[in-house]
Design a protein around this motif. Structure first.
Motif, PDB file in Angstrom:
ATOM      1  N   ARG A 228       3.245   6.725  -0.410  1.00  0.00           N
ATOM      2  CA  ARG A 228       3.739   7.941  -1.569  1.00  0.00           C
ATOM      3  C   ARG A 228       4.962   7.699  -2.124  1.00  0.00           C
ATOM      4  O   ARG A 228       5.439   6.742  -2.119  1.00  0.00           O
ATOM      5  CB  ARG A 228       4.933   9.144  -0.799  1.00  0.00           C
ATOM      6  CG  ARG A 228       3.266  10.196  -0.080  1.00  0.00           C
ATOM      7  CD  ARG A 228       3.797  11.340   0.948  1.00  0.00           C
ATOM      8  NE  ARG A 228       3.136  12.163   0.938  1.00  0.00           N
ATOM      9  CZ  ARG A 228       2.475  13.290   0.664  1.00  0.00           C
ATOM     10  NH1 ARG A 228       2.720  13.835  -0.331  1.00  0.00           N
ATOM     11  NH2 ARG A 228       1.110  14.177   1.509  1.00  0.00           N
ATOM     12  N   PHE A 229       4.822   8.295  -3.229  1.00  0.00           N
ATOM     13  CA  PHE A 229       5.968   7.696  -4.757  1.00  0.00           C
ATOM     14  C   PHE A 229       6.098   8.716  -5.655  1.00  0.00           C
ATOM     15  O   PHE A 229       5.553   9.264  -5.757  1.00  0.00           O
ATOM     16  CB  PHE A 229       5.585   6.214  -4.770  1.00  0.00           C
ATOM     17  CG  PHE A 229       4.368   5.657  -5.923  1.00  0.00           C
ATOM     18  CD1 PHE A 229       4.368   6.055  -6.951  1.00  0.00           C
ATOM     19  CD2 PHE A 229       3.523   5.534  -4.390  1.00  0.00           C
ATOM     20  CE1 PHE A 229       3.306   5.603  -7.554  1.00  0.00           C
ATOM     21  CE2 PHE A 229       2.571   5.160  -5.522  1.00  0.00           C
ATOM     22  CZ  PHE A 229       2.091   4.619  -6.740  1.00  0.00           C
ATOM     23  N   THR A 230       6.906   8.542  -6.342  1.00  0.00           N
ATOM     24  CA  THR A 230       7.143   9.608  -7.325  1.00  0.00           C
ATOM     25  C   THR A 230       7.767   8.824  -8.841  1.00  0.00           C
ATOM     26  O   THR A 230       7.799   9.930  -9.535  1.00  0.00           O
ATOM     27  CB  THR A 230       8.452  10.869  -7.194  1.00  0.00           C
ATOM     28  OG1 THR A 230      10.151   9.630  -6.798  1.00  0.00           O
ATOM     29  CG2 THR A 230       8.960  11.479  -5.517  1.00  0.00           C
ATOM     30  N   GLU A 231       7.451   7.731  -8.621  1.00  0.00           N
ATOM     31  CA  GLU A 231       7.565   6.721  -9.885  1.00  0.00           C
ATOM     32  C   GLU A 231       6.020   7.062 -10.282  1.00  0.00           C
ATOM     33  O   GLU A 231       5.175   6.891  -9.501  1.00  0.00           O
ATOM     34  CB  GLU A 231       8.267   5.541  -9.924  1.00  0.00           C
ATOM     35  CG  GLU A 231       9.321   5.412  -9.259  1.00  0.00           C
ATOM     36  CD  GLU A 231       9.581   5.223  -7.356  1.00  0.00           C
ATOM     37  OE1 GLU A 231       8.517   5.446  -7.355  1.00  0.00           O
ATOM     38  OE2 GLU A 231      10.534   5.651  -7.720  1.00  0.00           O
TER      39      GLU A 231
ATOM     40  N   PHE B  49       2.972  10.703  -6.103  1.00  0.00           N
ATOM     41  CA  PHE B  49       1.390  10.312  -6.524  1.00  0.00           C
ATOM     42  C   PHE B  49       1.640   9.634  -4.468  1.00  0.00           C
ATOM     43  O   PHE B  49       2.654   9.440  -3.787  1.00  0.00           O
ATOM     44  CB  PHE B  49       1.460   9.150  -7.028  1.00  0.00           C
ATOM     45  CG  PHE B  49       1.738   9.567  -8.496  1.00  0.00           C
ATOM     46  CD1 PHE B  49       1.254  10.122  -9.878  1.00  0.00           C
ATOM     47  CD2 PHE B  49       3.284   9.856  -9.198  1.00  0.00           C
ATOM     48  CE1 PHE B  49       1.486  10.141 -10.569  1.00  0.00           C
ATOM     49  CE2 PHE B  49       4.154   9.906 -10.620  1.00  0.00           C
ATOM     50  CZ  PHE B  49       3.166  10.562 -11.368  1.00  0.00           C
ATOM     51  N   VAL B  50       0.248   8.991  -4.888  1.00  0.00           N
ATOM     52  CA  VAL B  50      -0.053   8.877  -3.478  1.00  0.00           C
ATOM     53  C   VAL B  50      -1.241   8.205  -3.407  1.00  0.00           C
ATOM     54  O   VAL B  50      -2.422   8.321  -3.883  1.00  0.00           O
ATOM     55  CB  VAL B  50      -0.130   9.965  -1.813  1.00  0.00           C
ATOM     56  CG1 VAL B  50      -1.736  10.721  -2.299  1.00  0.00           C
ATOM     57  CG2 VAL B  50      -0.654   8.835  -0.668  1.00  0.00           C
ATOM     58  N   GLU B  51      -0.617   7.091  -2.495  1.00  0.00           N
ATOM     59  CA  GLU B  51      -2.207   5.554  -3.018  1.00  0.00           C
ATOM     60  C   GLU B  51      -2.810   5.265  -2.010  1.00  0.00           C
ATOM     61  O   GLU B  51      -1.334   5.034  -0.617  1.00  0.00           O
ATOM     62  CB  GLU B  51      -2.286   4.584  -4.107  1.00  0.00           C
ATOM     63  CG  GLU B  51      -0.797   3.772  -3.961  1.00  0.00           C
ATOM     64  CD  GLU B  51      -0.808   2.605  -4.644  1.00  0.00           C
ATOM     65  OE1 GLU B  51      -1.778   2.937  -5.554  1.00  0.00           O
ATOM     66  OE2 GLU B  51      -0.235   0.974  -4.292  1.00  0.00           O
ATOM     67  N   PHE B  52      -3.641   4.788  -1.175  1.00  0.00           N
ATOM     68  CA  PHE B  52      -3.963   3.999  -0.127  1.00  0.00           C
ATOM     69  C   PHE B  52      -4.249   2.822  -0.640  1.00  0.00           C
ATOM     70  O   PHE B  52      -5.463   2.694  -1.778  1.00  0.00           O
ATOM     71  CB  PHE B  52      -5.388   4.891   0.084  1.00  0.00           C
ATOM     72  CG  PHE B  52      -5.052   6.041   0.785  1.00  0.00           C
ATOM     73  CD1 PHE B  52      -4.747   6.681   2.074  1.00  0.00           C
ATOM     74  CD2 PHE B  52      -5.023   7.755  -0.082  1.00  0.00           C
ATOM     75  CE1 PHE B  52      -3.976   7.991   2.416  1.00  0.00           C
ATOM     76  CE2 PHE B  52      -4.258   8.415   0.181  1.00  0.00           C
ATOM     77  CZ  PHE B  52      -4.837   9.015   1.517  1.00  0.00           C
TER      78      PHE B  52
END
Length: 264
Positions: A59-62, A48-51
């Motif tokens: 970026r993170f995978t959880e 996932f990536v959030e702005f």
């Protein structure tokens, strides 16, 4: 971009083109104001990536609380997004077929809507072959093929790094050309594109460790400076557009065999 500018909180299933667009943009900059307050899930919810409100990415995978599985999404927002929520059964089927003429794409959407579990209906995978000793016994080539990122901005950054390196009599290594000191962390598509662009301009591949250790940086950089002057005289934008088209037309060609010359 119309979705991004919407003041309402909206969810959409994104296509492979959008995934490539977002990832290519992140190569250039990790802060993108156009993407502020947007969230993206890639690889079926594996990453996932959030702005944030200023466009800074994370970026993170959880699995975050905002993630909606494709099946849950399809049974709710999907129908609204595709303007199919008010159709009766017969009209829905006709509209659905018309909206997705590509059979593969139609199957994917049917799988989401009706939980057909098409992946589970496939034949079981064959047992893996016994492990063998490392080595290219089948003599299958590992030579990299040509690649283009389709981004004028990334090409301009590559060109600037190349020009700075040769003007200061430094070997233009992949680390310099990609902007990644740790080359293992550089995206593979970026490395492929950089090698392709370098070969097109210079006729050679970027110098490896053996070439750097051998010295002769003056002899290596002098002709490249002249080649860069010719590219700038033609104009970076028209040069890259012509190069990009040549890469597309070359198809599956290997970088080592690729050559390009801008027609006058």
């Amino acid at each position: 971009m119309n979705v991004i500018r919407s003041e309402e909180q909206t969810a959409f299933v994104i296509s492979a083109d959008v995934v490539k667009f977002v990832n290519d943009a992140l190569i250039v900059n990790t802060t993108i104001t156009s993407f502020k307050n947007c969230r993206f899930a890639f690889n079926e919810g594996a990453e996932f990536v959030e702005f944030d409100g200023k466009g800074k990415s994370r970026r993170f995978t959880e699995t975050p609380s905002w993630f909606i599985t494709p099946n849950d999404f399809a049974r709710g927002q999907w129908l609204i997004n595709h303007e199919l929520s008010d159709y009766g059964t017969k009209e829905f089927i006709s509209a659905f077929i018309a909206k997705f003429p590509n059979v593969k794409e139609r199957r994917e959407h049917c799988d989401l809507l009706f939980d057909l579990q098409l992946d589970k209906s496939l034949p079981p995978p064959q047992q893996p072959a016994p492990a063998r000793k490392a080595g290219n016994k089948n003599r299958i080539t590992t030579k990299p093929k040509i690649l283009d990122l389709g981004s004028q901005e990334i090409f301009n950054q590559f060109f600037e790094r190349l020009e700075m390196a040769v003007n200061s009599n430094r070997f233009p290594t992949l680390q310099i050309l990609t902007g990644h000191e740790d080359i293992t962390k550089a995206p593979t598509p970026l490395k492929g594109a950089v090698r392709t662009w370098f070969k097109a301009i210079t006729g050679e591949l970027p110098p490896n460790n053996k070439r750097v250790e051998a010295g002769n940086v003056d002899l290596f950089c002098a002709p490249i400076r002249e080649q860069l002057t010719q590219v700038k005289a033609a104009g970076l934008e028209p040069y890259y557009q012509a190069l990009s088209q040549a890469i597309q037309e070359a198809g599956e060609q290997y970088i080592a065999d690729f050559s390009f010359k801008l027609s006058q």
